[in-house]
Design a protein around this motif. Structure first.
Motif, PDB file in Angstrom:
ATOM      1  N   TRP A  64       0.830  -1.191   0.000  1.00 18.28           N
ATOM      2  CA  TRP A  64       0.000   0.000   0.000  1.00 18.28           C
ATOM      3  C   TRP A  64       0.870   1.249   0.000  1.00 18.28           C
ATOM      4  CZ3 TRP A  64      -5.147  -0.890  -0.280  1.00 18.28           C
ATOM      5  CH2 TRP A  64      -5.564  -2.194  -0.005  1.00 18.28           C
ATOM      6  N   VAL A  65       0.378   2.317  -0.605  1.00 21.06           N
ATOM      7  CA  VAL A  65       1.049   3.608  -0.535  1.00 21.06           C
ATOM      8  C   VAL A  65       0.782   4.164   0.860  1.00 21.06           C
ATOM      9  CG1 VAL A  65       1.096   5.972  -1.425  1.00 21.06           C
ATOM     10  CG2 VAL A  65       0.817   4.060  -2.997  1.00 21.06           C
ATOM     11  N   LEU A  66       1.821   4.643   1.517  1.00 26.49           N
ATOM     12  CA  LEU A  66       1.680   5.178   2.870  1.00 26.49           C
ATOM     13  C   LEU A  66       1.155   6.597   2.831  1.00 26.49           C
ATOM     14  CD1 LEU A  66       2.184   5.061   5.947  1.00 26.49           C
ATOM     15  CD2 LEU A  66       4.500   5.835   5.485  1.00 26.49           C
ATOM     16  N   GLY A  67       0.054   6.823   3.540  1.00 29.81           N
ATOM     17  CA  GLY A  67      -0.490   8.174   3.651  1.00 29.81           C
ATOM     18  C   GLY A  67       0.247   8.946   4.722  1.00 29.81           C
ATOM     19  N   ARG A  68       0.200   8.460   5.952  1.00 30.00           N
ATOM     20  CA  ARG A  68       0.922   9.067   7.063  1.00 30.00           C
ATOM     21  C   ARG A  68       1.059   8.029   8.166  1.00 30.00           C
ATOM     22  NH1 ARG A  68      -2.567  11.913  11.180  1.00 30.00           N
ATOM     23  NH2 ARG A  68      -4.652  11.186  10.741  1.00 30.00           N
ATOM     24  N   THR A  69       1.889   8.326   9.128  1.00 30.97           N
ATOM     25  CA  THR A  69       2.101   7.448  10.268  1.00 30.97           C
ATOM     26  C   THR A  69       1.538   8.130  11.510  1.00 30.97           C
ATOM     27  OG1 THR A  69       4.120   6.598   9.267  1.00 30.97           O
ATOM     28  CG2 THR A  69       3.845   6.205  11.600  1.00 30.97           C
ATOM     29  N   THR A  70       0.849   7.362  12.337  1.00 31.20           N
ATOM     30  CA  THR A  70       0.318   7.894  13.583  1.00 31.20           C
ATOM     31  C   THR A  70       0.562   6.878  14.690  1.00 31.20           C
ATOM     32  OG1 THR A  70      -1.612   8.965  14.587  1.00 31.20           O
ATOM     33  CG2 THR A  70      -2.020   6.998  13.260  1.00 31.20           C
ATOM     34  N   THR A  71       0.387   7.290  15.924  1.00 31.06           N
ATOM     35  CA  THR A  71       0.646   6.407  17.059  1.00 31.06           C
ATOM     36  C   THR A  71      -0.584   6.326  17.951  1.00 31.06           C
ATOM     37  OG1 THR A  71       2.977   7.034  17.021  1.00 31.06           O
ATOM     38  CG2 THR A  71       2.191   5.981  19.010  1.00 31.06           C
ATOM     39  N   PHE A  72      -1.008   5.092  18.286  1.00 32.14           N
ATOM     40  CA  PHE A  72      -2.073   4.843  19.255  1.00 32.14           C
ATOM     41  C   PHE A  72      -1.489   3.955  20.338  1.00 32.14           C
ATOM     42  CE2 PHE A  72      -4.513   4.546  15.108  1.00 32.14           C
ATOM     43  CZ  PHE A  72      -4.962   5.852  15.134  1.00 32.14           C
ATOM     44  N   ASP A  73      -1.641   4.333  21.574  1.00 31.78           N
ATOM     45  CA  ASP A  73      -1.184   3.521  22.710  1.00 31.78           C
ATOM     46  C   ASP A  73       0.256   3.056  22.555  1.00 31.78           C
ATOM     47  OD1 ASP A  73      -3.700   3.785  23.923  1.00 31.78           O
ATOM     48  OD2 ASP A  73      -4.483   2.032  22.844  1.00 31.78           O
ATOM     49  N   GLY A  74       1.114   3.918  22.047  1.00 35.75           N
ATOM     50  CA  GLY A  74       2.533   3.611  21.927  1.00 35.75           C
ATOM     51  C   GLY A  74       2.918   2.744  20.739  1.00 35.75           C
ATOM     52  N   LYS A  75       1.995   2.439  19.845  1.00 36.16           N
ATOM     53  CA  LYS A  75       2.281   1.609  18.673  1.00 36.16           C
ATOM     54  C   LYS A  75       2.034   2.415  17.402  1.00 36.16           C
ATOM     55  CE  LYS A  75       0.822  -2.617  18.750  1.00 36.16           C
ATOM     56  NZ  LYS A  75      -0.040  -3.801  18.662  1.00 36.16           N
ATOM     57  N   ASP A  76       2.928   2.275  16.402  1.00 36.35           N
ATOM     58  CA  ASP A  76       2.768   2.983  15.132  1.00 36.35           C
ATOM     59  C   ASP A  76       1.706   2.325  14.268  1.00 36.35           C
ATOM     60  OD1 ASP A  76       4.695   4.882  15.694  1.00 36.35           O
ATOM     61  OD2 ASP A  76       6.311   3.765  14.721  1.00 36.35           O
ATOM     62  N   TYR A  77       0.966   3.157  13.545  1.00 36.72           N
ATOM     63  CA  TYR A  77      -0.038   2.708  12.584  1.00 36.72           C
ATOM     64  C   TYR A  77       0.204   3.449  11.285  1.00 36.72           C
ATOM     65  CZ  TYR A  77      -2.600   0.366  16.281  1.00 36.72           C
ATOM     66  OH  TYR A  77      -2.955  -0.482  17.303  1.00 36.72           O
ATOM     67  N   TYR A  78       0.019   2.737  10.168  1.00 39.26           N
ATOM     68  CA  TYR A  78       0.283   3.288   8.845  1.00 39.26           C
ATOM     69  C   TYR A  78      -1.032   3.497   8.104  1.00 39.26           C
ATOM     70  CZ  TYR A  78       4.802   1.262  10.069  1.00 39.26           C
ATOM     71  OH  TYR A  78       5.967   0.924  10.710  1.00 39.26           O
ATOM     72  N   GLN A  79      -1.258   4.713   7.627  1.00 42.51           N
ATOM     73  CA  GLN A  79      -2.491   5.012   6.896  1.00 42.51           C
ATOM     74  C   GLN A  79      -2.408   4.445   5.485  1.00 42.51           C
ATOM     75  OE1 GLN A  79      -3.291   9.131   6.048  1.00 42.51           O
ATOM     76  NE2 GLN A  79      -5.491   8.755   5.877  1.00 42.51           N
TER      77      GLN A  79
END
Length: 166
Positions: A64-79
């Motif tokens: 997947w093309v990465l939109g942005r990276t964010t963090t929830f509860d100390g874990k990274d998530y990739y849009q």
């Protein structure tokens, strides 16, 4: 003749109608340019921007093309879509970098997977040439280049022979 006039009239009317549609502006910094996400789990759960599971998943090895990276509860998530995110536990981020490399060291070079765990049964021989298509980095910023499916070597052990721009 009459039909051509009617068609031309509707075409002009339709064109004028589109000119009144609202314009949507997008901030360039909202998109991480040039990065992609590869699903490494058998099935990766998809989450929304609040960290809630959406009840759907993406298959292993889908990219997947990465939109942005964010963090929830100390874990990274990739849009990967509009309010759709993959966990870094189920996927990893990479950048395309097509090139031919040569092992520069005088001894075998260890091979690692995308989690940076060293393989006990695979190594690259000194002086050998390899095609590499992507690069990943450790949390500390150390680059690794891919030489086979889920097999990476430290960039400091190889030298670039040729680079292919996509």
């Amino acid at each position: 003749m009459k039909r051509k006039v009617v068609v031309a009239f509707f075409a002009i009317l339709l064109g004028m109608g589109f000119s009144f549609l609202p314009i949507q502006s997008v901030k360039a910094e909202s998109v991480t340019s040039g990065y992609f996400v590869d699903v490494s789990a058998r099935s990766a759960e998809v989450y929304n921007s609040s960290g809630d599971a959406l009840g759907k998943s993406e298959p292993e090895n889908s990219c997947w093309v990465l939109g942005r990276t964010t963090t929830f509860d100390g874990k990274d998530y990739y849009q990967i879509g509009n309010d759709e995110y993959l966990s870094s536990s189920d996927s990893y981020m990479y950048r395309d970098r097509p090139e031919v490399i040569r092992v520069e060291t005088d001894e075998d070079v260890p091979v690692y997977n995308h989690d940076f765990v060293e393989s006990s049964c695979v190594a690259l021989a000194p002086g050998t040439y390899w095609y590499s298509d992507r690069v990943i980095t450790t949390p500390d910023g150390m680059p690794f280049v891919r030489v086979a499916t889920d097999e990476y070597v430290g960039m400091w052990n190889v030298i670039q022979q040729s680079f292919t721009e996509k």
